[in-house]
Design an enzyme around this catalytic site. Structure first.
Site, PDB file in Angstrom:
ATOM      1  N   HIS A 272       0.850  -1.196   0.000  1.00 10.69           N
ATOM      2  CA  HIS A 272       0.000   0.000   0.000  1.00 10.69           C
ATOM      3  C   HIS A 272       0.882   1.241   0.000  1.00 10.69           C
ATOM      4  O   HIS A 272       1.954   1.229   0.601  1.00 10.69           O
ATOM      5  CB  HIS A 272      -0.906   0.020   1.239  1.00 10.69           C
ATOM      6  N   ASP A 329      -7.875  -5.615  -0.119  1.00 13.68           N
ATOM      7  CA  ASP A 329      -8.313  -6.490  -1.208  1.00 13.68           C
ATOM      8  C   ASP A 329      -7.891  -7.940  -1.036  1.00 13.68           C
ATOM      9  O   ASP A 329      -8.243  -8.785  -1.852  1.00 13.68           O
ATOM     10  CB  ASP A 329      -7.767  -5.968  -2.548  1.00 13.68           C
TER      11      ASP A 329
END
Ligand code: CMC
Length: 394
Positions: A272, A329
């Site tokens: 991320h 996700d």
């Protein structure tokens, strides 16, 4: 304010594009709060509609405010009958995200009485319309892929139940919504609801800064979300887990591939821009996976593969050094699968969840008198001035 100086920040790594009071994200410590409330508390104690109200209007709703918001949304759940004809024009195997952005874009044409960004009444109606119609538009793209008739919304159901009804009921078969399914979906929508200046939200703000209407801005956000480095990662992640499972479940091989700089393979659902610690959303979703699969007594081989992959990657020097952890996700697809949602719809589900965040940011930007059109600068790297070359001399 134009100093003539331009600073380069490729990919906006250090540049804040705005001030915002909506979401607090601390990537070093793995903290996420909406309007000051920890995401863990909201996921545990709120429903998605209350969370949407919180994001858009800044406070948790009172009982009356929540009821007014819910009933206002219920009033708008149907879409214009003519909008359904769009679906006839799409090829059967169109990706539902392609359909979603087009049909949402078409709302600017169908609801012209709520497209003036400077009229607070119109803005208010457009927020209700967006919240109410997105589940209907989304579910119809799935029905289209099956060749099944579109169902009308059922306003006696709550937001999540109604979405499951739109997806899975048929005129000949009522869909009895399992409360565990609705609860799991509610939680997923909450944890996706906002994430400050991510790619799609920045797109919504960017487009909206030109005074484009809310439907046009959100349609653009949907397109930004679709990319596999952003919301499209949930679909890509499950496809990757399937590939690993079909390849004998050798997770080590795929971790090594993700490290190999000569390969363009990445572990989807990992890493991320902001989190350099565990993504708190991934922790909540993993716990929900455990709970739901346990309740349903379901043994999903992909959940097994995902857990093994996480374990191996988190012990690997490469992932440790680069601070790469599972993100939102990584496990969400396992829940969607348990709910019976097909893989090509996963990113559509992300869009349903992210909608209140997009609306909140669009509104915050418009309510701020200091907002100016977003207009980044560049560092020009092309040719210096040169003499024009006539066609016969090129
Ligand atoms: N697998 C392997 N290596 C990775 C991964 C990964 N998933 N993510 C980052 N890296 C490496 C990358 O190769 C780079 O290495 P080096 O420094 O040697 O060049 C380093 O880590 C930093 O990565 P980056 O691409 O420069 O980081 P970024 O902040 O630009 O990208 C990201 C963030 C999320 C796009 C990236 O981590 C990624 O591609 N992850 C996989 C896709 C994914 O799961 N996306 C969903 C993000 S969360 C939901 C959302 O916000 O939509």
């Amino acid at each position: 304010r134009d100093t003539g100086l331009v600073t380069l920040d490729e990919g906006f790594v250090n540049t804040a594009s705005t001030r915002s009071a909506i979401t607090y994200l601390n990537g070093e410590e793995g903290i996420l709060r909406y309007r000051g409330y920890p995401i863990e508390k909201l996921a545990e104690q709120c429903d998605f509609i209350e969370t949407a109200f919180l994001l858009i209007y800044g406070e948790l709703p009172t009982r009356d405010q929540a009821e007014k918001f819910r009933s206002g949304i219920r009033e708008h759940t149907m879409i214009h009958e003519d909008m359904k004809r769009f679906y006839d024009g799409f090829p059967t195997h169109s990706h539902p995200m392609a359909i979603l952005s087009c049909v949402v874009g078409s709302m600017s044409a169908f609801y012209q009485d709520s497209i003036d960004p400077n009229d607070p009444y119109q803005v208010e109606i457009s927020i209700y319309r967006m919240m109410a119609k997105l589940p209907t538009i989304a579910a119809y793209s799935y029905k289209k892929s099956l060749g099944q008739p579109f169902m009308y919304p059922n306003n006696s159901l709550n937001y999540c139940e109604n979405f499951l009804h739109l997806m899975f009921a048929t005129p000949t078969r009522e869909y009895l919504v399992d409360p565990d399914f609705a609860e799991a979906l509610n939680l997923l929508l909450i944890v996706h609801a906002d994430h400050e200046q991510n790619c799609s939200t920045s797109t919504v703000r960017m487009v909206g800064s030109s005074n484009a209407n809310v439907f046009a801005s959100i349609s653009s956000g949907i397109n930004a979300l679709w990319g596999p480095l952003h919301g499209g990662a949930n679909e890509a992640c499950v496809r990757m887990l399937e590939r690993i499972a079909n390849d004998g479940g050798n997770v080590r091989k795929y971790v090594d591939m993700a490290k190999d700089k000569n390969s363009d393979f990445r572990l989807m659902g990992f890493g991320h821009r902001v989190y350099k610690n565990r993504d708190p959303r991934a922790t909540i979703i993993k716990a929900s996976c455990d709970k739901l699969l346990g309740k349903l007594n379901l043994d999903d081989p992909l959940f097994e593969v995902a857990q093994q992959l996480e374990e191996v990657a988190l012990k690997d020097e490469y992932f440790i050094e680069k601070k790469l952890y599972p993100n939102v996700d990584f496990y969400s697809g396992v829940i969607y699968r348990a709910l019976g949602i097909p893989v090509q719809m996963f990113t559509v589900l992300f869009a349903l969840g992210r909608l209140p965040g997009w609306l909140a940011h669009w509104k915050e930007m418009h309510d701020n008198p200091a907002t100016r059109i977003n207009r980044p600068r560049q560092i020009y790297t092309g040719s210096p001035e040169r003499p024009f070359v006539a066609m016969n001399r090129r």
